[in-house]
Write a protein that holds these residues in place. Structure first.
Motif, PDB file in Angstrom:
ATOM      1  N   MET A   4       0.847  -1.171   0.000  1.00  0.00           N
ATOM      2  CA  MET A   4       0.000   0.000   0.000  1.00  0.00           C
ATOM      3  C   MET A   4       0.894   1.236   0.000  1.00  0.00           C
ATOM      4  O   MET A   4       1.961   1.244   0.562  1.00  0.00           O
ATOM      5  CB  MET A   4      -0.887  -0.022   1.246  1.00  0.00           C
ATOM      6  N   SER A   5       0.453   2.263  -0.625  1.00  0.00           N
ATOM      7  CA  SER A   5       1.182   3.512  -0.631  1.00  0.00           C
ATOM      8  C   SER A   5       1.410   3.966   0.805  1.00  0.00           C
ATOM      9  O   SER A   5       0.541   3.818   1.651  1.00  0.00           O
ATOM     10  CB  SER A   5       0.380   4.565  -1.398  1.00  0.00           C
ATOM     11  N   ASP A   6       2.571   4.538   1.081  1.00  0.00           N
ATOM     12  CA  ASP A   6       2.856   5.019   2.423  1.00  0.00           C
ATOM     13  C   ASP A   6       1.940   6.168   2.816  1.00  0.00           C
ATOM     14  O   ASP A   6       1.734   6.436   3.987  1.00  0.00           O
ATOM     15  CB  ASP A   6       4.317   5.481   2.520  1.00  0.00           C
ATOM     16  N   ASN A   7       1.385   6.859   1.827  1.00  0.00           N
ATOM     17  CA  ASN A   7       0.606   8.057   2.100  1.00  0.00           C
ATOM     18  C   ASN A   7      -0.878   7.783   2.334  1.00  0.00           C
ATOM     19  O   ASN A   7      -1.587   8.634   2.827  1.00  0.00           O
ATOM     20  CB  ASN A   7       0.749   9.042   0.945  1.00  0.00           C
ATOM     21  N   MET A   8      -1.379   6.608   1.937  1.00  0.00           N
ATOM     22  CA  MET A   8      -2.818   6.356   2.007  1.00  0.00           C
ATOM     23  C   MET A   8      -3.127   5.066   2.740  1.00  0.00           C
ATOM     24  O   MET A   8      -2.423   4.081   2.586  1.00  0.00           O
ATOM     25  CB  MET A   8      -3.403   6.259   0.591  1.00  0.00           C
ATOM     26  N   THR A   9      -4.224   5.079   3.504  1.00  0.00           N
ATOM     27  CA  THR A   9      -4.721   3.860   4.121  1.00  0.00           C
ATOM     28  C   THR A   9      -5.456   3.048   3.059  1.00  0.00           C
ATOM     29  O   THR A   9      -5.730   3.538   1.953  1.00  0.00           O
ATOM     30  CB  THR A   9      -5.704   4.186   5.258  1.00  0.00           C
ATOM     31  N   ARG A  10      -5.821   1.827   3.386  1.00  0.00           N
ATOM     32  CA  ARG A  10      -6.589   0.987   2.455  1.00  0.00           C
ATOM     33  C   ARG A  10      -7.901   1.678   2.090  1.00  0.00           C
ATOM     34  O   ARG A  10      -8.283   1.726   0.933  1.00  0.00           O
ATOM     35  CB  ARG A  10      -6.863  -0.380   3.088  1.00  0.00           C
ATOM     36  N   GLU A  11      -8.574   2.218   3.081  1.00  0.00           N
ATOM     37  CA  GLU A  11      -9.858   2.896   2.845  1.00  0.00           C
ATOM     38  C   GLU A  11      -9.686   4.102   1.942  1.00  0.00           C
ATOM     39  O   GLU A  11     -10.505   4.361   1.063  1.00  0.00           O
ATOM     40  CB  GLU A  11     -10.506   3.302   4.172  1.00  0.00           C
ATOM     41  N   GLU A  12      -8.617   4.878   2.164  1.00  0.00           N
ATOM     42  CA  GLU A  12      -8.354   6.043   1.317  1.00  0.00           C
ATOM     43  C   GLU A  12      -8.040   5.619  -0.116  1.00  0.00           C
ATOM     44  O   GLU A  12      -8.480   6.263  -1.068  1.00  0.00           O
ATOM     45  CB  GLU A  12      -7.212   6.872   1.888  1.00  0.00           C
ATOM     46  N   SER A  13      -7.287   4.530  -0.262  1.00  0.00           N
ATOM     47  CA  SER A  13      -6.958   4.021  -1.595  1.00  0.00           C
ATOM     48  C   SER A  13      -8.216   3.589  -2.337  1.00  0.00           C
ATOM     49  O   SER A  13      -8.402   3.918  -3.510  1.00  0.00           O
ATOM     50  CB  SER A  13      -5.986   2.837  -1.496  1.00  0.00           C
ATOM     51  N   ILE A  14      -9.092   2.856  -1.657  1.00  0.00           N
ATOM     52  CA  ILE A  14     -10.333   2.399  -2.271  1.00  0.00           C
ATOM     53  C   ILE A  14     -11.197   3.597  -2.666  1.00  0.00           C
ATOM     54  O   ILE A  14     -11.756   3.644  -3.759  1.00  0.00           O
ATOM     55  CB  ILE A  14     -11.083   1.435  -1.330  1.00  0.00           C
ATOM     56  N   ALA A  15     -11.281   4.588  -1.788  1.00  0.00           N
ATOM     57  CA  ALA A  15     -12.084   5.781  -2.081  1.00  0.00           C
ATOM     58  C   ALA A  15     -11.518   6.532  -3.289  1.00  0.00           C
ATOM     59  O   ALA A  15     -12.273   7.020  -4.143  1.00  0.00           O
ATOM     60  CB  ALA A  15     -12.143   6.695  -0.861  1.00  0.00           C
ATOM     61  N   ARG A  16     -10.211   6.615  -3.394  1.00  0.00           N
ATOM     62  CA  ARG A  16      -9.570   7.320  -4.518  1.00  0.00           C
ATOM     63  C   ARG A  16      -9.857   6.591  -5.817  1.00  0.00           C
ATOM     64  O   ARG A  16     -10.220   7.196  -6.817  1.00  0.00           O
ATOM     65  CB  ARG A  16      -8.071   7.415  -4.268  1.00  0.00           C
ATOM     66  N   ILE A  17      -9.712   5.263  -5.809  1.00  0.00           N
ATOM     67  CA  ILE A  17      -9.987   4.467  -7.013  1.00  0.00           C
ATOM     68  C   ILE A  17     -11.466   4.580  -7.372  1.00  0.00           C
ATOM     69  O   ILE A  17     -11.813   4.760  -8.541  1.00  0.00           O
ATOM     70  CB  ILE A  17      -9.556   3.009  -6.801  1.00  0.00           C
ATOM     71  N   ALA A  18     -12.335   4.489  -6.384  1.00  0.00           N
ATOM     72  CA  ALA A  18     -13.780   4.605  -6.626  1.00  0.00           C
ATOM     73  C   ALA A  18     -14.105   5.935  -7.296  1.00  0.00           C
ATOM     74  O   ALA A  18     -14.919   5.989  -8.230  1.00  0.00           O
ATOM     75  CB  ALA A  18     -14.563   4.453  -5.319  1.00  0.00           C
ATOM     76  N   ALA A  19     -13.485   7.010  -6.852  1.00  0.00           N
ATOM     77  CA  ALA A  19     -13.740   8.330  -7.433  1.00  0.00           C
ATOM     78  C   ALA A  19     -13.269   8.401  -8.885  1.00  0.00           C
ATOM     79  O   ALA A  19     -13.930   9.013  -9.722  1.00  0.00           O
ATOM     80  CB  ALA A  19     -13.052   9.414  -6.599  1.00  0.00           C
TER      81      ALA A  19
END
Length: 166
Positions: free
Chosen positions: A1-16
């Motif tokens: 996972m990116s050091d800057n984003m949590t799993r939830e943040e990553s999923i939200a970014r991809i979803a957007a």
């Protein structure tokens, strides 16, 4: 996972990024080991780490998934300069409630018997990782590439690229 984003943040970014992209390419591996990408209609559900498609039981995609469940799903919105590549494991699902949730009249064009057509197959992809690219806009990207071509120096500030483990 990116050091800057949590799993939830990553999923939200991809979803957007993918929420308004109508088609994706589902890449499978056939019995001879060759990769094969096919366009699939994306579902009008928010990405939460799972991707769902409605396919046909007699399709090449379904045959490939039976032999090797590892897949890639790619999305592109060239107008926004955004791209997503999702890796995961596919499974063939028989779930009438989920089918009813995802079904739209659009699929009648592919399935003569509608939602009750015996050839309808749900495909579930459990995303395990993704990479996405977000450009800063087509004009800025073209400017950066043109400047690089003229100066011979690599283009800089071409947007964001992240690889995430889901």
């Amino acid at each position: 996972m990116s050091d800057n984003m949590t799993r939830e943040e990553s999923i939200a970014r991809i979803a957007a990024i993918i929420k308004d992209i109508k088609f994706a390419l589902l890449t499978t591996t056939n019995s001879e080991g060759h990769l094969h990408a096919r366009p699939m209609t994306t579902q009008e559900t928010e990405f939460d780490g799972d991707i769902w498609f409605i396919g046909a039981k007699d399709s090449g995609s379904v045959a490939d998934i039976k032999g090797n469940p590892r897949v890639n799903v790619s999305y592109a919105d060239t107008g926004k300069s955004t791209y997503v590549s999702v890796s995961g494991k596919a499974e063939l699902v028989e779930d009438r409630a989920k089918l009813e949730q995802l079904w739209s009249d659009f699929y009648k064009a592919y399935f003569e018997g509608g939602i009750d057509d015996p050839n309808v197959q749900l495909i579930h992809v459990d995303a395990t990782g993704a990479e996405f690219w977000e450009g800063d806009g087509k004009v800025k990207g073209l400017f950066q590439m043109a400047r690089a071509a003229l100066t011979g120096k690599p283009a800089t500030d071409m947007g964001t690229n992240e690889t995430v483990k889901l």
